[in-house]
Design an enzyme around this catalytic site. Structure first.
Site, PDB file in Angstrom:
ATOM      1  N   LYS A 216       0.844  -1.197   0.000  1.00 10.31           N
ATOM      2  CA  LYS A 216       0.000   0.000   0.000  1.00 10.31           C
ATOM      3  C   LYS A 216       0.885   1.256   0.000  1.00 10.31           C
ATOM      4  O   LYS A 216       0.696   2.165  -0.778  1.00 10.31           O
ATOM      5  CB  LYS A 216      -0.915  -0.028   1.228  1.00 10.31           C
ATOM      6  CG  LYS A 216      -1.864   1.117   1.323  1.00 10.31           C
ATOM      7  CD  LYS A 216      -2.832   0.916   2.483  1.00 10.31           C
ATOM      8  CE  LYS A 216      -3.607   2.193   2.740  1.00 10.31           C
ATOM      9  NZ  LYS A 216      -4.540   2.073   3.855  1.00 10.31           N
ATOM     10  N   GLU A 222      10.379  -4.732   4.776  1.00 10.96           N
ATOM     11  CA  GLU A 222      10.474  -6.124   4.310  1.00 10.96           C
ATOM     12  C   GLU A 222      10.204  -6.213   2.816  1.00 10.96           C
ATOM     13  O   GLU A 222      10.947  -6.851   2.058  1.00 10.96           O
ATOM     14  CB  GLU A 222       9.455  -7.005   5.056  1.00 10.96           C
ATOM     15  CG  GLU A 222       9.728  -7.200   6.530  1.00 10.96           C
ATOM     16  CD  GLU A 222       9.076  -6.135   7.409  1.00 10.96           C
ATOM     17  OE1 GLU A 222       8.768  -5.033   6.894  1.00 10.96           O
ATOM     18  OE2 GLU A 222       8.895  -6.409   8.615  1.00 10.96           O
ATOM     19  N   GLY A 278      -4.961  -2.120   4.979  1.00 14.89           N
ATOM     20  CA  GLY A 278      -4.163  -3.260   4.501  1.00 14.89           C
ATOM     21  C   GLY A 278      -4.847  -4.596   4.757  1.00 14.89           C
ATOM     22  O   GLY A 278      -4.939  -5.453   3.881  1.00 14.89           O
ATOM     23  N   ARG A 279      -5.370  -4.766   5.976  1.00 14.72           N
ATOM     24  CA  ARG A 279      -5.978  -6.063   6.325  1.00 14.72           C
ATOM     25  C   ARG A 279      -7.375  -6.233   5.758  1.00 14.72           C
ATOM     26  O   ARG A 279      -8.020  -7.252   5.963  1.00 14.72           O
ATOM     27  CB  ARG A 279      -5.971  -6.240   7.848  1.00 14.72           C
ATOM     28  CG  ARG A 279      -6.604  -5.087   8.615  1.00 14.72           C
ATOM     29  CD  ARG A 279      -6.249  -5.145  10.086  1.00 14.72           C
ATOM     30  NE  ARG A 279      -6.759  -4.003  10.847  1.00 14.72           N
ATOM     31  CZ  ARG A 279      -6.126  -2.848  10.984  1.00 14.72           C
ATOM     32  NH1 ARG A 279      -4.965  -2.636  10.368  1.00 14.72           N
ATOM     33  NH2 ARG A 279      -6.638  -1.874  11.720  1.00 14.72           N
ATOM     34  N   GLU A 364      -4.983  -6.956  14.569  1.00 13.42           N
ATOM     35  CA  GLU A 364      -4.489  -5.621  14.222  1.00 13.42           C
ATOM     36  C   GLU A 364      -5.656  -4.628  14.310  1.00 13.42           C
ATOM     37  O   GLU A 364      -5.459  -3.449  14.584  1.00 13.42           O
ATOM     38  CB  GLU A 364      -3.853  -5.625  12.821  1.00 13.42           C
ATOM     39  CG  GLU A 364      -2.853  -4.497  12.636  1.00 13.42           C
ATOM     40  CD  GLU A 364      -2.044  -4.592  11.353  1.00 13.42           C
ATOM     41  OE1 GLU A 364      -2.613  -4.396  10.265  1.00 13.42           O
ATOM     42  OE2 GLU A 364      -0.823  -4.858  11.418  1.00 13.42           O
ATOM     43  N   HIS A 395      -5.641 -33.691  17.049  1.00  9.28           N
ATOM     44  CA  HIS A 395      -4.548 -34.530  17.526  1.00  9.28           C
ATOM     45  C   HIS A 395      -3.423 -33.687  18.095  1.00  9.28           C
ATOM     46  O   HIS A 395      -2.279 -34.139  18.184  1.00  9.28           O
ATOM     47  CB  HIS A 395      -4.062 -35.432  16.389  1.00  9.28           C
ATOM     48  CG  HIS A 395      -5.134 -36.384  15.954  1.00  9.28           C
ATOM     49  ND1 HIS A 395      -5.306 -37.617  16.533  1.00  9.28           N
ATOM     50  CD2 HIS A 395      -6.134 -36.232  15.053  1.00  9.28           C
ATOM     51  CE1 HIS A 395      -6.356 -38.208  15.972  1.00  9.28           C
ATOM     52  NE2 HIS A 395      -6.877 -37.385  15.080  1.00  9.28           N
ATOM     53  N   LYS A 515       9.054  -0.902  14.267  1.00 10.10           N
ATOM     54  CA  LYS A 515       9.588  -0.536  12.947  1.00 10.10           C
ATOM     55  C   LYS A 515      10.642   0.559  13.101  1.00 10.10           C
ATOM     56  O   LYS A 515      11.716   0.493  12.508  1.00 10.10           O
ATOM     57  CB  LYS A 515       8.469   0.038  12.062  1.00 10.10           C
ATOM     58  CG  LYS A 515       7.536  -0.957  11.427  1.00 10.10           C
ATOM     59  CD  LYS A 515       6.646  -0.202  10.421  1.00 10.10           C
ATOM     60  CE  LYS A 515       5.401  -0.960  10.061  1.00 10.10           C
ATOM     61  NZ  LYS A 515       4.460  -0.199   9.252  1.00 10.10           N
TER      62      LYS A 515
HETATM   63  O1  F6P Z   1       2.119  -4.327   9.888  1.00 16.53           O
HETATM   64  C1  F6P Z   1       1.651  -3.063   9.657  1.00 16.53           C
HETATM   65  C2  F6P Z   1       1.157  -2.858   8.264  1.00 16.53           C
HETATM   66  O2  F6P Z   1       1.020  -1.482   8.083  1.00 16.53           O
HETATM   67  C3  F6P Z   1      -0.145  -3.578   7.967  1.00 16.53           C
HETATM   68  O3  F6P Z   1      -1.257  -2.914   8.410  1.00 16.53           O
HETATM   69  C4  F6P Z   1      -0.068  -3.699   6.487  1.00 16.53           C
HETATM   70  O4  F6P Z   1      -0.986  -4.635   6.021  1.00 16.53           O
HETATM   71  C5  F6P Z   1       1.376  -4.107   6.307  1.00 16.53           C
HETATM   72  O5  F6P Z   1       2.064  -3.356   7.286  1.00 16.53           O
HETATM   73  C6  F6P Z   1       1.948  -3.889   4.956  1.00 16.53           C
HETATM   74  O6  F6P Z   1       1.932  -2.547   4.564  1.00 16.53           O
HETATM   75  P1  F6P Z   1       2.157  -2.138   3.058  1.00 16.53           P
HETATM   76  O7  F6P Z   1       1.066  -2.736   2.248  1.00 16.53           O
HETATM   77  O8  F6P Z   1       2.120  -0.640   3.057  1.00 16.53           O
HETATM   78  O9  F6P Z   1       3.504  -2.661   2.629  1.00 16.53           O
END
Ligand code: F6P
Length: 551
Positions: A216, A222, A278-279, A364, A395, A515
């Site tokens: 987003k 990452e 995002g979620r 979240e 199990h 972060k």
């Molecule tokens: O973990 C925090 C967060 O902002 C989530 O809400 C989001 O889904 C994820 O990081 C990834 O963010 P982006 O889509 O901006 O890379």
């Protein structure tokens, strides 16, 4: 002048509301009543305490509730102004007050011709324009018309993203694999641990590989780290030709500037909007990998499933409203029984990533400690969601659910029809669903255990107290449409819970501190010279130790 937060806050604090106090008294009265008695006293209970809507059947009779509980919970929802909060979301009000954003994932599945406006713009038109662009791209990849840089068609799709830009796509890919084009392979890289990327590209031909960089913000550590490694891997495999990027990279983002900076042509970018959390984004362009896997028609069927539940949530009376009932039952256990977790147990192998997906959606969203106006809550908010597909869990951790000391409300999810009918497998699978909910609810008394000839000393070990609550959610078959319905069901259950707790279910400030600290520690770890460390003694020591170990 009132602030936005104040205008969205209901006047009475939660614990002062009449229904809340009545629920507390009511809990004292019926909290310990056994499901055995509730069923014995009402032979129709198992048929009565059910709701069926939009092809989803919910049996909530095996909960520790009476009619009065449901009425009081609904009263609590009314006193919490749930109806007007639902309307505010659907209207596009900026209910995400801390980020000053509308919360409009429902617009992502609104049918063409509908109108939902944000800042004077009808966003539904934009949504459908992006869907059409995604469909066109998917058709070109799936038909082999889109060629990689060396002229080969694409065979491998790798979604690079994390959190909402990963969990929805992976879950949906796994859930809908039955409907996917098996000529294409799909990988999902999320972790900054290099192993994730290395294993994903292992033995893949760059000439046949497409990367979807899904973020987003297009700034997430990452994702950007993995995206740069992907770029380097592709260039190394294709003779360093920069032009190859355009044929092997597309982006899904709200941030065109950063996409262009990375080197992806914005013509190959699929947009979405800041009003999609995002979620809550698996049905936006973030679902591009899903569409590539199952095709545009199935993707649209999934959106239709979402929309059916949206409409149900928006219009159905609370006592027949699936997400509202699920949300209220979660409140009942969380706030009155002190239950700390909810287990989600899909008896459908294709839903193996559903609990992981739900963890971000629920935790979240509702893992918050202050109300909309910033007041510290004096009650528990979001429970921990967890789970595994049945029957595997039986199990492993079910022992604790059956005989442990914690109360764990469970959601069992199952389907009437198997996607892979195989002998008696499906009957056995469903027999296990029904057996588990029965065993949890009714257990086995010492008398029953003794009557089986169990020696006295062993009796306590073999007793099942029962009175363990569960919901059973049944649908006909796992289809793209059903998946949309299931996800929307939980999205709106989360909304219901957040509305009662008066929290903002749509921000996620809790992820920021870690972060920021990582950004501070990275240069300290990588510094060629010994850096001055000013953390606490433990963190300083860990950094020094790691620097020493890596030489
Ligand atoms: O973990 C925090 C967060 O902002 C989530 O809400 C989001 O889904 C994820 O990081 C990834 O963010 P982006 O889509 O901006 O890379």
């Amino acid at each position: 002048m009132t602030t936005q937060a104040q205008t969205t806050q209901v006047s009475e604090p939660l614990t002062k509301r009449t229904a809340w106090n009545k629920l507390q008294t009511h809990h004292k009265e019926i909290g310990e009543v056994h499901l055995r008695n509730l069923f014995a006293d009402d032979p129709q209970r198992g048929e009565r305490m059910t709701v069926e809507a939009e092809g989803i059947f919910l049996d909530y009779s095996k909960n520790r509730i009476t009619n009065e509980t449901v009425q009081l919970l609904i009263k609590l929802a009314e006193e919490s102004e749930l109806r007007s909060r639902i309307d505010a979301m659907f209207r596009g009000d900026k209910i995400n007050v801390t980020e000053k954003r509308a919360v409009l994932h429902v617009a992502l599945r609104a049918p063409q011709g509908a109108s939902i406006t944000v800042d004077g713009e009808n966003v539904v038109q934009e949504v459908h324009a992006v869907l059409d662009k995604m469909a066109d791209f998917s058709n070109r990849i799936r038909s082999g018309e889109w060629k990689g840089f060396t002229g080969k068609p694409i065979h491998n799709v790798i979604n690079v993203g994390i959190g909402g830009s990963d969990l929805g796509p992976v879950m949906a890919y796994e859930a809908l694999k039955h409907y996917s084009d098996r000529k294409l392979t799909f990988q999902f890289v999320s972790n900054v641990d290099g192993t994730d990327f290395a294993e994903a590209v292992h033995s893949l031909d760059p000439a046949e590989t497409l990367f979807i960089i899904s973020s987003k913000t297009f700034t997430t550590l990452e994702t950007m780290t993995n995206a740069h490694s992907a770029r380097a891997w592709l260039l190394a495999g294709l003779g360093g030709e920069e032009k190859s990027i355009a044929k092997h990279f597309v982006a899904v983002s709200t941030n065109a500037t950063e996409v262009a900076k990375f080197g992806i042509d914005t013509a190959n970018m699929f947009g979405f909007w800041d009003w999609v959390g995002g979620r809550y984004s698996m049905d936006s362009a973030i679902g591009l990998s899903t569409m590539l896997a199952i095709g545009p028609e199935h993707f649209r069927a999934m959106l239709d499933g979402f929309h059916q539940i949206d409409e149900h949530f928006r219009t159905a009376p609370f006592d027949r409203n699936l997400p509202v009932l699920l949300g209220l039952l979660a409140i009942w256990y969380n706030n009155f029984f002190g239950a700390q977790t909810v287990a989600v147990l899909p008896y459908e192998q294709y839903l193996k990533r559903f609990p992981a997906y739900l963890q971000q959606l629920t935790m979240e969203s509702n893992g918050k400690h202050v109300t909309l106006d910033g007041t510290r809550v004096n009650y528990a908010t979001g429970p921990i969601y967890w789970g595994e597909p049945g029957t595997n869990g039986q199990h492993s951790f079910y022992q604790l659910i059956h005989q442990g000391t914690r109360l764990i409300p469970c959601d069992f999810i199952a389907f009437d029809k198997a996607l892979n009918p195989l002998g008696r497998h499906h009957d056995m699978l469903l027999a296990n669903v029904f057996a588990q909910t029965e065993a949890l609810a009714f257990g086995k008394t010492p008398e029953q255990v003794k009557a089986e000839g169990t020696p006295d000393w062993l009796v306590p070990h073999r007793v099942f107290e029962g009175n363990r609550p569960s919901n059973t959610i049944l649908a006909d078959k796992l289809t793209p449409q059903t998946l949309g319905k299931l996800v929307a069901l939980y999205e709106h259950s989360v909304f219901t819970q957040g509305a009662i707790w008066q929290i903002n279910s749509f921000d996620q400030w809790g992820v920021e501190l870690g972060k920021a600290l990582a950004q501070r520690i990275i240069p300290e770890i990588e510094s060629a010279t010994e850096p001055p460390l000013t953390h606490d003694s433990s963190t300083n020591n860990l950094i020094r130790r790691y620097r020493g170990a890596k030489g």
